[in-house]
Motif scaffolding. Structure first.
Motif, PDB file in Angstrom:
ATOM      1  N   TYR A  16      30.921  -3.732 -10.525  1.00 56.88           N
ATOM      2  CA  TYR A  16      29.609  -4.125 -10.868  1.00 56.88           C
ATOM      3  C   TYR A  16      29.209  -3.743 -12.579  1.00 56.88           C
ATOM      4  O   TYR A  16      29.604  -2.235 -13.436  1.00 56.88           O
ATOM      5  CB  TYR A  16      29.391  -3.496 -10.159  1.00 56.88           C
ATOM      6  N   GLU A  17      29.471  -4.617 -13.481  1.00 53.34           N
ATOM      7  CA  GLU A  17      28.764  -4.345 -15.052  1.00 53.34           C
ATOM      8  C   GLU A  17      30.856  -3.718 -15.138  1.00 53.34           C
ATOM      9  O   GLU A  17      30.895  -2.007 -16.243  1.00 53.34           O
ATOM     10  CB  GLU A  17      27.570  -3.765 -15.180  1.00 53.34           C
ATOM     11  N   GLY A  18      31.673  -4.308 -14.831  1.00 54.76           N
ATOM     12  CA  GLY A  18      32.756  -4.143 -15.472  1.00 54.76           C
ATOM     13  C   GLY A  18      32.917  -2.403 -15.195  1.00 54.76           C
ATOM     14  O   GLY A  18      34.415  -1.879 -15.755  1.00 54.76           O
ATOM     15  N   ASP A  19      32.202  -1.834 -13.518  1.00 58.64           N
ATOM     16  CA  ASP A  19      32.441  -0.301 -13.715  1.00 58.64           C
ATOM     17  C   ASP A  19      32.990  -0.843 -11.602  1.00 58.64           C
ATOM     18  O   ASP A  19      32.428  -1.740 -11.350  1.00 58.64           O
ATOM     19  CB  ASP A  19      30.922   0.372 -13.625  1.00 58.64           C
TER      20      ASP A  19
END
Ligand SMILES: Nc1nc2c(ncn2[C@@H]2O[C@H](COP(=O)(O)OP(=O)(O)OP(=O)(O)O)[C@@H](O)[C@H]2O)c(=O)[nH]1
Ligand SMILES: [Mg+2]
Lengths: 467, 226
Positions: free
Chosen positions: A110-113
């Motif tokens: 999610y959002e790169g995390d």
């Protein structure tokens, strides 16, 4: 300022509403008959649902080798690093259990995390459909017929199908995480904004109170002093002027022409001394308290016309032409009207003083050509300018930077010839700077001068600074 | 900025600032259209019924540049006057600013005021526009006039920051603004962290990688159709 929710690391369990998420998972498991686990990034179990694999796995756990291999697989699917950069194929990883069963894993990004992982399985891949070779090798430890019977209760499916189901599920999780995050941020940010507004108002209040107390104290001290000095200087001078006027008016008997001339000189010098004292007092007041602005919406036309009127008598005497040119682009501004008027008057008086008979003085008003550095790249849109141009004696280039200094005279002979103590421009400078503006000069000796005032149309921050 | 050397992960926060209705959200929407679907996260908009931003919009972009994982987090602030504290919160930890100005002549003073407002809000966050990479975009160029052209020319002449013109509703100038800012930002970070040396990734390559995250417009692009 407190750290915002926007800066915080997200945790899956805090984002999702667990009861409803568990429900969603259950529906999925019931529909597709396949086991499903979800772990967060710390390895904490969020959901664990088994379908028909319980008996088989329990049987595998009975043998020592089975237990060891089983544990290996379970650990692997839980901790194996997953690719956390989004790929077009969705980042699915595969693990085969020694028994012939298979697991699929997909990261929750999610959002790169990396927020966690989803595990599908075990299922029996259609393309194998039999016990795994490693299990077959353990004949003796296990009754393979019984194992086969138990494994056949587990869902059989082609891997591609399971992948599709899994991608679909991952998209649902993504939407759930997104909507939860959105809801969380909305409510949290609302609280943060209100808190921040409160803090800001509170802080401003305190600053204002402090400033006011300091000012009141200062102003008490200085006003007393100034009032005393002002009184001590003006009172005797007023008498000098008053008695000279009475003598001139013949109240003490007739005077001869020579006596009248002397008296006129005394009167004139007395008046100019009074003006000088007023200027000095203005300046000391500025130094004592700083400039106190009373800002109001004023019309530039009014300011300029009234300034022109006040120098009209002297300019008529010298037969000077006064003109003004106002741009319709800026008509009203929020400034201290009296001080702005005084600035323009001071500039005009200088021009009148230093322009030979028959000369021309022009006032131009409009949007600023450029603004002070601190006003940023859009500065000139927030500023207006008033320029006073004459074709008088001008100021030599090397002297131009000094004209705004207190008591400076471009040329001491000029001050004798033209009068004045060089206070006008330093007052202009103080007033303009108090507004957050600038005054500049452009001049050529013998040709004339232009003094330009650049001031903000409204005080900085009007309208958008507060809450 | 967060730079995790161990995980080779770089996170940058880019904030779109500017007066109300200048087109900040429109910029983000247009950019969203242009990012390859698997590299972009959700475009999160938190707005009111009349489409005014209430808290912010955000669009995350994740990609690989060399062997570095890069996360760009794009935010817009709410432009309405009353949301100042939210603007300040959104600015927290900003690494770069795209200032979206409105080209309409009647909005000239708004641009000026919001710039000052931004400078102040940055200060409250311990940041300074003097050191933050920033670009100015004059959006709604279809609504500008001759005085706008003058103002833009003057700003370019001052040369304090790159200046772009855009018509965000049609996607024009949006990518240029974004890439220009990315370029500037990487240059700045590179100066401090010597990324070129550490990662063998120079400024031009970085911008190229970002550009590669974007899809080309279809050939019969919006401008061509009526
Ligand atoms: N004519 C024209 N209109 C535009 C352009 N870009 C955006 N708009 C319109 O301007 C309006 C406001 O755009 P938004 O992107 O919502 O503005 P904003 O800056 O996010 O506004 P706030 O969220 O209230 O601060 C919308 O109706 C857009 O369609 C443009 O280039 N030209
Ligand atoms: Mg918006």
């Amino acid at each position: 300022m407190a750290e915002s929710i926007l800066q915080k690391q997200l945790v899956l369990g805090e984002l999702l509403d667990l009861p409803s998420f568990t429900n969603v998972c259950k529906t999925f498991v019931d529909l597709y008959k396949i086991g499903l686990k979800v772990f967060d990034q710390q390895g904490t179990k969020v959901v664990d649902m088994k379908v028909a694999s319980g008996d088989f796995c329990a049987y595998m756990f009975e043998g020592p080798n089975g237990r060891r291999l089983c544990t290996e697989t379970v650990t692997h699917i839980k901790v194996r690093p997953l690719d956390n950069l989004p790929r077009e194929d969705g980042n699915i990883a595969v693990r085969n259990c020694f028994s012939g069963l298979r697991y699929l894993m997909i990261p929750i990004l999610y959002e790169g995390d990396l927020l966690g992982r989803i595990i599908f399985g075990p299922f029996l891949p259609d393309e194998i459909g039999d016990l795994g070779d490693d299990l077959k090798a353990l004949e003796g430890e296990f009754d393979l017929r019984k194992a086969k019977e138990l494994i056949d209760r587990i869902r059989r499916a082609p891997e591609t199908t399971v992948r599709r189901i899994m991608e679909h599920f991952a998209r649902i999780v993504d939407v759930l995480v997104f909507t939860s995050h959105r809801a969380m941020i909305s409510s949290q940010l609302h609280i943060e904004s209100v808190t921040e507004s409160y803090r800001e108002v509170h802080e401003k209040n305190k600053k204002l109170t402090d400033a006011m107390e300091r000012l009141q104290e200062l102003s008490r001290l200085k006003s007393n002093f100034l009032a005393t000095v002002s009184h001590e200087l003006r009172t005797p001078l007023t008498s000098v002027i008053g008695y000279s006027e009475m003598l001139l008016a013949g109240l003490a008997g007739d005077l001869n022409d020579e006596q009248k001339d002397y008296l006129k000189t005394i009167l004139e010098k007395g008046e100019s001394l009074l003006r000088l004292i007023s200027s000095i007092l203005d300046l000391s007041r500025i130094e004592a308290r700083g400039v106190q602005l009373v800002r109001k919406l004023v019309s530039l036309d009014d300011v300029v016309q009234s300034a022109l009127e006040s120098v009209l008598p002297q300019s008529l005497k010298k037969n000077l032409t006064l003109t003004s040119n106002l741009s319709p682009a800026v008509q009203t501004v929020t400034v201290d009207g009296d001080k702005l008027r005084q600035c323009v008057v001071n500039l005009l008086s200088n021009s009148v003083k230093f322009t030979p008979a028959g000369g021309v003085i022009r006032v131009d008003v409009g949007p600023a050509d450029h603004a002070p550095e601190a006003a940023g790249p859009f500065g000139s849109s927030g500023y207006f300018q008033i320029a006073v141009t004459d074709n008088g004696i001008g100021i030599a280039e090397d002297l131009q930077p000094k004209v705004f200094e207190t008591f400076f005279q471009a040329d001491s002979s000029a001050s004798r010839e033209y009068g004045g103590a060089g206070l006008g421009l330093s007052i202009v400078k103080s007033y303009v700077e108090a507004h957050g503006g600038e005054v500049t000069v452009k001049s050529e000796a013998g040709k004339g001068s232009t003094f330009t005032l650049v001031l903000p149309i409204e005080p900085a921050g009007t309208g958008i600074a507060l809450v | 900025m967060q730079f995790n050397t161990g995980q080779r992960e770089l996170t940058l926060k880019i904030v779109y600032y500017g007066p109300g209705l200048s087109g900040k959200t429109t910029n983000l929407r247009a950019l969203y259209q242009r990012v390859q679907p698997h590299l972009r996260g959700h475009l999160m908009t938190l707005d009111t019924a009349d489409d005014r931003t209430l808290f912010f919009d955000t669009l995350p972009l994740v990609f690989r540049a060399g062997n570095l994982k890069v996360k760009l987090k794009l935010f817009t602030v709410p432009g309405q006057v009353m949301h100042n504290s939210t603007r300040r919160i959104v600015l927290q930890g900003a690494d770069a600013i795209a200032f979206i100005a409105d080209s309409q002549p009647s909005k000239r003073q708004e641009n000026y005021k919001y710039w000052l407002n931004m400078v102040e809000n940055l200060k409250a966050n311990g940041l300074s526009i003097e050191t933050l990479p920033n670009v100015v975009q004059w959006n709604k160029k279809d609504l500008g006039d001759a005085t706008t052209v003058d103002a833009i020319a003057k700003m370019r002449l001052e040369g304090k920051q790159p200046v772009y013109e855009a018509m965000a509703v049609r996607g024009e100038g949006v990518v240029e603004t974004f890439l220009g800012l990315v370029d500037l930002t990487f240059g700045q970070i590179d100066k401090h962290y010597l990324l070129s040396d550490k990662l063998g990734l120079d400024r031009r390559q970085f911008v190229e990688e970002v550009r590669r995250c974007l899809v080309d417009l279809p050939t019969d692009d919006v401008a061509g159709t009526n």
